[in-house]
Design an enzyme around this catalytic site. Structure first.
Site, short mmCIF file in Angstrom:
data_model
loop_
_atom_site.label_atom_id
_atom_site.label_comp_id
_atom_site.label_asym_id
_atom_site.label_seq_id
_atom_site.Cartn_x
_atom_site.Cartn_y
_atom_site.Cartn_z
N TYR A 163 68.81 40.56 80.07
CA TYR A 163 69.22 40.95 81.42
C TYR A 163 68.00 41.14 82.32
O TYR A 163 67.02 41.77 81.94
CB TYR A 163 70.03 42.24 81.36
CG TYR A 163 70.74 42.59 82.63
CD1 TYR A 163 71.63 41.68 83.21
CD2 TYR A 163 70.53 43.80 83.27
CE1 TYR A 163 72.29 41.99 84.39
CE2 TYR A 163 71.20 44.12 84.44
CZ TYR A 163 72.07 43.20 84.99
OH TYR A 163 72.72 43.51 86.16
N ASP B 18 78.09 43.74 83.68
CA ASP B 18 76.66 43.90 83.43
C ASP B 18 76.26 45.33 83.05
O ASP B 18 76.91 46.30 83.47
CB ASP B 18 75.85 43.46 84.66
CG ASP B 18 75.78 41.95 84.79
OD1 ASP B 18 76.09 41.26 83.81
OD2 ASP B 18 75.43 41.46 85.87
N GLU C 208 81.77 39.27 84.89
CA GLU C 208 81.57 39.07 86.32
C GLU C 208 81.63 37.61 86.75
O GLU C 208 82.23 37.27 87.76
CB GLU C 208 80.22 39.67 86.75
CG GLU C 208 80.28 41.16 86.89
CD GLU C 208 78.97 41.83 86.56
OE1 GLU C 208 78.53 42.67 87.34
OE2 GLU C 208 78.39 41.52 85.51
N HIS D 189 66.94 49.97 80.14
CA HIS D 189 67.16 48.65 79.56
C HIS D 189 65.86 48.11 78.99
O HIS D 189 64.78 48.60 79.27
CB HIS D 189 67.70 47.68 80.62
CG HIS D 189 68.87 48.21 81.37
ND1 HIS D 189 68.89 48.35 82.73
CD2 HIS D 189 70.07 48.66 80.92
CE1 HIS D 189 70.05 48.85 83.10
NE2 HIS D 189 70.77 49.05 82.04
N GLU E 14 75.72 48.96 88.82
CA GLU E 14 76.65 48.08 89.53
C GLU E 14 77.70 47.53 88.58
O GLU E 14 78.88 47.41 88.92
CB GLU E 14 75.89 46.94 90.20
CG GLU E 14 75.05 47.37 91.38
CD GLU E 14 75.88 47.70 92.61
OE1 GLU E 14 76.90 47.02 92.84
OE2 GLU E 14 75.52 48.64 93.31
N ASP F 280 74.46 47.85 83.93
CA ASP F 280 73.73 48.71 84.86
C ASP F 280 74.74 49.44 85.74
O ASP F 280 75.95 49.34 85.54
CB ASP F 280 72.73 47.90 85.69
CG ASP F 280 73.39 46.81 86.53
OD1 ASP F 280 74.64 46.74 86.54
OD2 ASP F 280 72.66 46.03 87.17
N ARG G 54 67.62 42.47 85.48
CA ARG G 54 67.46 43.56 86.46
C ARG G 54 67.12 44.82 85.70
O ARG G 54 68.00 45.54 85.23
CB ARG G 54 68.73 43.72 87.30
CG ARG G 54 69.02 42.48 88.15
CD ARG G 54 70.23 42.67 89.05
NE ARG G 54 70.46 41.45 89.82
CZ ARG G 54 71.34 40.51 89.47
NH1 ARG G 54 72.08 40.66 88.39
NH2 ARG G 54 71.49 39.43 90.21
#
Length: 888
Positions: free
Chosen positions: A303, A80, A7, A350, A84, A82, A305
């Protein structure tokens, strides 16, 4: 050669070093396409078909990726870990397929929770396919947000001018803030008394004991409700003898908290560091993506989030080894600790947020980090290692004391505690974090107290208190509440709060969220006519369904069909609503705000000017205000403002109040009130001069002298000795200022406008001049606040302080910083993204040549990933109308 897509450019740079020459790592710069902000982007009548749009900057990046893939052996999508991140990989792959560059090349998806060489190489060894269920959940969420925003906003525009939807999740968060404010307004304070005795042991040691029972009855908290009762009990204790009935010393253990989740990290950073949720995520993003530590770029935390509270087994083992070496074996429990979350709907997919290497202590990385990064890393490291440490051992002592006054008896209790073994507290103390449970500590250590011994009374204290309303939410406590209710997800918390602030639905006052009139109007409207869609339970159940889609348990289009059927029906019903229906509902719902109590006890809805009209909300082009039903015979109006709630002096009748005559023109000066607040006016008619009251001035303090001074602005001070040009002062949109030859300099206060002399004005202008070189048209170049770095095209990027606030500067391109953004926190990636966006809109000043255009294209490559997933770069709206719809 394999192409790897991540990203952010900083992430790409770090991973490229780990993978070596056999790989080419490119950045997508967040999302590469989005739903265009226009009607038809999601089409329910076509089974929720969705149209996607690629903006100019993303199209250029996708061309670079496509060109690289053409000559590659395969594609690895490493965005990432997740929902998104999965969606970005899906978008990239879909676009590459449309460009017909994939062919039969192998395509794999890899995820890693930390950007370290081991984590990346391990992930590369275990590739998988794109998770279709995670993509479906993303599509469902994106479609839901679009359908709510794009269909609800027009309803608000029509029925509530000046308002718009805050968004599907944001509307519910706003309701939380507004409901708390209404609870505060309804709160009635009650009196209560606390009584305690200062006692002395036979050994001469003093301690305090509080009254807990009297007349054979245990006293509940706040049970002593008036001074008479307090004085009676005080007299009883004053003449009593005291004896210790029992002393109990009980050992208790305190266990550590789990490692941080997104929510708890934001809460702790707010309490301990004073960070906003957005700032916390910005700093955490940097720590995750990688920092140069002694020549090696490495991610320092996992990570960030996540709502999981458990660490990976290898991380637990590493933490236990670090505890043994850094704190000693006494601090290492026999078995590892395992945690499970209590948050509603937590996915726990996670790891918790933790250091990537527990041997990398804060002291060891101190010289490689800036101040905020070090503070946050220190917090993460300490909480992570403390989570695997031994319990703290505390001895809690309770002494029960009997007071006897001629047969009238009362009970007192003294408590204290002492830490016998600090355990995890040696690494991290989690007391009184913003939004977290505070430590349950009962004061300090008690002196030696023995059962059945007599005590001497030193003093009796009776203190009056009043109950207080519940506190307003802070960013951290609002996020905690959202998490408890199952509203939103870790990737959306910070963005949700930022949206409410950016749209002026809430304001921050002393770190507390205060709902503004606009926000309360929107909430009241939604609660009255779209009740279901701002219910906490409904929003949480929708989140559960999205999670079930992620797990492959529900079909995403089935969820959309069910939602749309009811939502569309309610939208249609509102078309029959008349504005009078809306105003009646809002008058009822917002009565404490719209009709504050009058000091004389009269009916707050009766007009104070004509005495017969009824006050009501009115809707104008610029929003809501309060007006009289006898209009136009009575033209009383009052601005609707949370700040003016309950302040009778803040509202001024539109009936002009004479302040006297202007000494120079002889015209009448009056104090008036409009829908935008109080103002003074000289004369009548369209040529009358008007001046709004500056911030901090109230109608009650305005007299003839102040009114004349306001209406005389701008005020000439004198000519500058060097240029011979006039220096003047005034009050502008951005506050009080001094002006000379086109150069503005801010003044400290409104009073300075009327009192500053020539010498000081020259000094203020000189200070402003010294902050930067002379610019075009005689204006002083804005002061440089920070050197950000070098632009890929060459030339320095700086953050400057301009007349209209801080902005990023590169060459002749200036890009305003987002509202609330700390100028000192801006990164190179963020600055490049702002410059690229501004340049694409024609932001190059006085230059339209190919050099600026080329620079803007290159700058667009460096757009950084957003601080929250929902903030990732999206397609720019084409028109003002489309932009409004998108924001809705």
């Amino acid at each position: 050669m394999n192409v790897v897509v991540v990203e952010s450019p900083s992430k790409a740079k770090t991973i490229n070093k780990y993978l070596g020459p056999g790989y080419k790592v490119l950045a997508s710069f967040g999302h590469v396409r989005d739903l265009p902000a226009k009607d038809g982007s999601v089409r329910p009548d076509e089974d929720f078909e969705m149209s996607w749009e690629v903006d100019g900057a993303s199209a250029k990046r996708m061309k670079d990726i496509a060109d690289a893939v053409k000559s590659s052996d395969g594609l690895i999508l490493a965005t990432d870990p997740d929902r998104e991140g999965e969606a970005i990989s899906w978008h990239v792959l879909d676009l590459l397929k449309k460009k017909k560059v994939i062919g039969d090349k192998p395509v794999k998806r890899v995820v890693f929770n930390a950007i370290t060489k081991k984590a990346v190489l391990d992930a590369m060894a275990e590739p998988r396919d794109i998770d279709a269920s995670l993509v479906d959940a993303y599509l469902a969420r994106r479609a839901l947000d679009y359908l709510v925003g794009f269909n609800l906003s027009p309803v608000l525009w029509r029925k509530l001018p000046g308002a718009r939807s805050a968004g599907r999740v944001q509307s519910v968060a706003l309701r939380l803030v507004c409901d708390r404010e209404a609870e505060i307004e309804r709160f009635v304070s009650e009196e209560y008394w606390n009584i305690s005795a200062l006692l002395k042991t036979p050994r001469g040691d003093e301690f305090e004991a509080r009254l807990v029972s009297a007349d054979g009855k245990r006293l509940q908290p706040k049970a002593i409700g008036n001074a008479d009762e307090a004085n009676r009990l005080r007299a009883l204790l004053d003449g009593a003898s005291y004896v210790v009935e029992s002393v109990e010393a009980k050992p208790v253990k305190r266990n550590p908290s789990p490692p941080f989740t997104t929510s708890t990290l934001q809460q702790a950073a707010s309490s301990k560091l004073g960070f906003s949720a957005t700032r916390t995520m910005q700093v955490a993003q940097k720590l995750y993506e990688g920092v140069d530590v002694g020549g090696e770029t490495v991610g320092l935390i996992t990570y960030m989030r996540t709502d999981g509270v458990q660490m990976a087994p290898e991380a637990i083992d590493a933490a236990r080894r670090a505890i043994g070496s850094q704190f000693g074996e006494r601090y290492l429990p026999e078995k590892p600790r395992f945690y499970s979350t209590k948050a509603k709907n937590a996915q726990e997919a996670h790891e918790a947020i933790r250091p990537t290497d527990f041997n990398r202590t804060p002291d060891q990385v101190r010289r490689f980090l800036d101040g905020d990064m070090l503070k946050l890393y220190d917090l993460v490291w300490k909480r992570g290692i403390a989570s695997q440490m031994a319990s703290a051992e505390i001895e809690r002592t309770t002494a029960e004391i009997l007071a006897d006054n001629g047969g009238k008896k009362a009970g007192l209790r003294a408590t204290g505690s002492v830490i016998r073994f600090d355990g995890f507290i040696a690494a991290y103390t989690d007391a009184k974090e913003d939004g977290e449970q505070a430590d349950d500590e009962d004061g300090g250590r008690l002196p030696e107290i023995n059962a059945r011994e007599n005590l001497a009374k030193q003093k009796i204290n009776a203190t009056q208190h009043f109950t207080e309303p519940p506190p307003r939410y802070s960013e951290a406590t609002l996020i905690k509440k959202m998490e408890e209710l199952g509203i939103g997800r870790p990737s959306t918390y910070a963005a949700t709060v930022s949206t409410l602030i950016d749209r002026d639905y809430v304001a921050i006052d002393k770190r507390k969220l205060v709902p503004q009139a606009k926000g309360r109007l929107v909430t009241a409207f939604l609660e009255s006519f779209f009740t279901r869609y701002v219910e906490y339970g409904f929003t949480a159940s929708l989140e559960e369904k999205l999670d079930q889609i992620s797990a492959g348990e529900l079909n995403w289009k089935d969820v959309l069909r069910e939602f749309w059927r009811d939502f569309f029906s309610q939208i249609e019903d509102t078309k029959e609503l008349r504005v009078t229906n809306v105003l009646d509902a809002l008058n009822e719902e917002l009565a404490p705000l719209v009709f504050p109590k009058r000091e004389d006890g009269g009916d707050p809805r009766i007009c104070q000017v004509c005495g017969t009209g009824k006050l009501s909300l009115k809707l104008g082009k610029y929003g809501a205000f309060v007006g009289c039903s006898n209009y136009p015979e009575c033209n009383y109006t009052r601005q609707l403002s949370s700040e003016n709630n309950g302040d009778a002096e803040a509202a001024v009748s539109n009936e002009p109040q004479s302040l006297g005559k202007d000494p120079h023109t002889g015209e009448e000066i009056t104090l008036r009130s409009g829908r935008f607040g109080p103002y003074v006016q000289r004369g009548d008619g369209k040529d009358a001069k008007r001046a709004s009251l500056p911030k901090g001035w109230t109608p009650a303090t305005i007299d003839h002298e102040k009114a004349v001074a306001l209406l005389s602005l701008p005020r000439d001070i004198g000519k500058h000795p060097e240029t011979g040009k006039m220096i003047s002062t005034g009050i502008g949109r951005y506050g009080p200022f001094v002006l000379h030859d086109g150069t503005y300099a801010n003044l400290d206060s409104v009073e300075d406008v009327f009192s500053i002399g020539l010498n000081r004005a020259i000094s203020v202008l000189a200070d402003k001049q010294s902050k930067g070189a002379s610019g075009a048209r005689g204006r002083t170049a804005a002061a440089s606040l920070k050197e950000v770095g070098e632009h890929p095209e060459g030339g320095a990027i700086t953050v400057r302080d301009g007349r209209f606030g801080p902005y990023v500067n590169w060459g002749k391109v200036n890009a305003t910083l987002p509202k609330g953004k700390d100028p000192q926190s801006i990164t190179v990636e963020e600055a490049l993204a702002l410059i690229a966006e501004r340049a694409a809109k024609g932001g190059a000043t006085k230059a339209k040549g190919s050099k600026v255009k080329a620079a803007s294209t290159k700058a667009a490559k460096a757009r950084s990933v957003g601080t929250a997933k929902s903030d990732k770069p999206k397609a720019a709206p084409k028109t003002k109308t489309a932009a409004k719809a998108k924001k809705g």
